[in-house]
Enzyme design. Structure first.
Site, PDB file in Angstrom:
ATOM      1  N   GLY A 147       0.875  -1.175  -0.366  1.00 16.07           N
ATOM      2  CA  GLY A 147      -0.026  -0.426  -0.148  1.00 16.07           C
ATOM      3  C   GLY A 147       0.576   1.556   0.166  1.00 16.07           C
ATOM      4  O   GLY A 147       2.301   1.721  -0.622  1.00 16.07           O
ATOM      5  N   ALA A 148       0.129   2.710   0.337  1.00  8.86           N
ATOM      6  CA  ALA A 148       0.861   3.455   0.599  1.00  8.86           C
ATOM      7  C   ALA A 148       1.711   3.360   1.172  1.00  8.86           C
ATOM      8  O   ALA A 148       2.511   4.626   1.255  1.00  8.86           O
ATOM      9  CB  ALA A 148       0.188   5.073   0.035  1.00  8.86           C
ATOM     10  N   LYS A 204       4.088  -2.016   3.416  1.00 11.49           N
ATOM     11  CA  LYS A 204       4.483  -3.153   2.730  1.00 11.49           C
ATOM     12  C   LYS A 204       4.474  -4.427   3.386  1.00 11.49           C
ATOM     13  O   LYS A 204       4.259  -4.656   4.225  1.00 11.49           O
ATOM     14  CB  LYS A 204       6.156  -3.932   1.886  1.00 11.49           C
ATOM     15  CG  LYS A 204       6.214  -2.402   0.286  1.00 11.49           C
ATOM     16  CD  LYS A 204       7.107  -2.841   0.169  1.00 11.49           C
ATOM     17  CE  LYS A 204       7.721  -1.787  -1.138  1.00 11.49           C
ATOM     18  NZ  LYS A 204       7.379  -0.047  -0.741  1.00 11.49           N
ATOM     19  N   LYS A 225       4.332  -6.852   8.494  1.00 10.05           N
ATOM     20  CA  LYS A 225       3.981  -5.970   8.051  1.00 10.05           C
ATOM     21  C   LYS A 225       4.816  -4.938   8.667  1.00 10.05           C
ATOM     22  O   LYS A 225       4.831  -4.258   9.568  1.00 10.05           O
ATOM     23  CB  LYS A 225       2.575  -5.081   8.155  1.00 10.05           C
ATOM     24  CG  LYS A 225       1.636  -3.941   7.893  1.00 10.05           C
ATOM     25  CD  LYS A 225       0.471  -3.137   8.672  1.00 10.05           C
ATOM     26  CE  LYS A 225       0.424  -1.801   8.669  1.00 10.05           C
ATOM     27  NZ  LYS A 225      -1.472  -2.067   8.429  1.00 10.05           N
ATOM     28  N   ASP A 238     -12.751   1.103   9.002  1.00  8.56           N
ATOM     29  CA  ASP A 238     -12.325   0.636   6.936  1.00  8.56           C
ATOM     30  C   ASP A 238     -12.256  -0.788   6.842  1.00  8.56           C
ATOM     31  O   ASP A 238     -12.199  -1.473   5.759  1.00  8.56           O
ATOM     32  CB  ASP A 238     -11.122   0.533   7.294  1.00  8.56           C
ATOM     33  CG  ASP A 238     -10.357   0.882   5.424  1.00  8.56           C
ATOM     34  OD1 ASP A 238     -10.866   1.071   4.442  1.00  8.56           O
ATOM     35  OD2 ASP A 238      -9.205  -0.037   5.380  1.00  8.56           O
TER      36      ASP A 238
END
Length: 352
Positions: free
Chosen positions: A35-36, A39, A53, A151
């Site tokens: 993602g932004a 990883k 992560k 989310d």
């Protein structure tokens, strides 16, 4: 970003000893998500298969401070709750780089599972409701601890290896609910976001708004609709178009083809007024009532499983997460049989 739980403060923070892991015992394998701001890798810790992560630290002092706060907050959320339908938190470390370690689930995301099912049709109704109950139980646990996920979407729902149950992942956007605190708007992903999270089509960055845990009930309704129909909600619309339609025109996916009791659950959860939405204890009762009063045949014992599924613990990038699926990077040798010098590298040595 202060907290009274001992996990982080406005300045430098120290991980609670209970959750601090030794990076020398961490081994990193193939990348399974990106993602932004982070990883995600398959890996090993103390001979246990894990998801690792790794958070990008940022470049500017402001960005570093923001990312460190999010990192500390995510650890606080993960370590605060334990439930069979929540991804298990194993530990974290801040140096040499920020890392969060969780259990590794190899069943893939709900998004990928549904996409693989679409050529063959719909999920069995009892399977879909069973998944919905897993999600609702996870959310009930979070809310009972005063945590809003913010989310909830298929990319953040992971399946077990046998594809029989679901666990909720990614606490990167989770926040402790407060009656007095103003919380950041424009979180999550537009297509699944509750309308009260935004007030204009393009929000000012960092805008603050009052909202509560009922934002998760709205997202749950969209996920439940998707489980039953196996279609993308607001199909044909962009994310922004879906947000505009939901917020300013009160548009929702059609519930016309749903059985009456099931339609009631979905439509009550996505009501425009958050106060009119049920809580997750009520949602669980409604789902159980539907199963007990509906003559739905049980699913076959051996359900077809989409091929080549694997774990993805999606990172914390609201609305912009890009899943990088590299199935050919996954080693065919079992993790515990991986020879020295094979596809798994020592995390500590690589980062120095």
């Amino acid at each position: 970003m202060g907290s009274g739980n001992g996990f982080y403060s406005t300045g430098e923070f120290n991980l609670e000893a209970t959750w601090s892991i030794d990076p020398k015992l961490l081994f990193v394998g193939p990348k399974i998500g990106e993602g932004a701001h982070s990883k995600v890798y398959e890996g090993k810790y103390k001979n246990q298969n894990v998801a690792i992560k790794i958070i990008n630290k940022g470049d500017t002092p402001e960005e570093i401070s923001k990312i460190e706060g999010r990192f500390a907050r995510e650890i606080a959320m993960l370590s605060k709750v334990q439930h069979k339908n929540l991804v298990k938190f194993i530990g974290a470390c801040k140096k040499p780089i920020m890392v969060i370690v969780t259990e590794l689930l190899t069943g893939g995301t709900l998004r990928k599972y549904l996409l693989n099912m679409r050529p063959r049709g719909l999920l069995d109704t009892r399977v879909a409701i069973g998944f919905a109950l897993d999600i609702a139980r996870a959310m009930e646990c979070l809310h009972s601890h005063g945590i809003i996920h913010r989310d909830l979407k298929p990319e953040n729902l992971l399946l077990t290896f046998d594809h029989k149950s679901i666990k909720l992942a990614d606490f990167g956007l989770a926040r402790e609910e407060s009656l007095t605190e103003m919380m950041t708007a424009e979180t999550g992903t537009y297509r699944w976001m509750a309308p009260e999270l935004y007030s204009t089509v393009t929000l000012r960055h960092g805008e603050k708004k009052h909202y509560n845990h009922k934002v998760d009930a709205y997202s749950f309704a969209i996920v439940l609709w998707e489980l039953i129909h196996n279609k993308l909600p607001f199909e044909g619309m962009s994310n922004l178009q879906a947000a505009y339609a939901a917020a300013f025109k009160n548009v929702r996916p059609s519930a016309d083809e749903l059985p009456e009791d099931l339609a009631l659950i979905v439509t009550s959860c996505w009501k425009e007024d958050p106060n009119g939405r049920p809580n997750f204890s009520q949602i669980i009762q409604m789902l159980h009532h539907y199963l007990s009063t509906t003559a739905v045949p049980p699913p076959p014992e051996a359900t077809a499983v989409p091929p080549r599924m694997f774990n993805v613990f999606l990172p914390d990038s609201p609305g912009t997460s890009t899943l990088i699926s590299k199935e050919d990077e996954i080693p065919t040798t079992p993790l515990h049989d991986t020879p020295k010098g094979g596809p798994f590298s020592c995390f500590y040595q690589c980062c120095w």
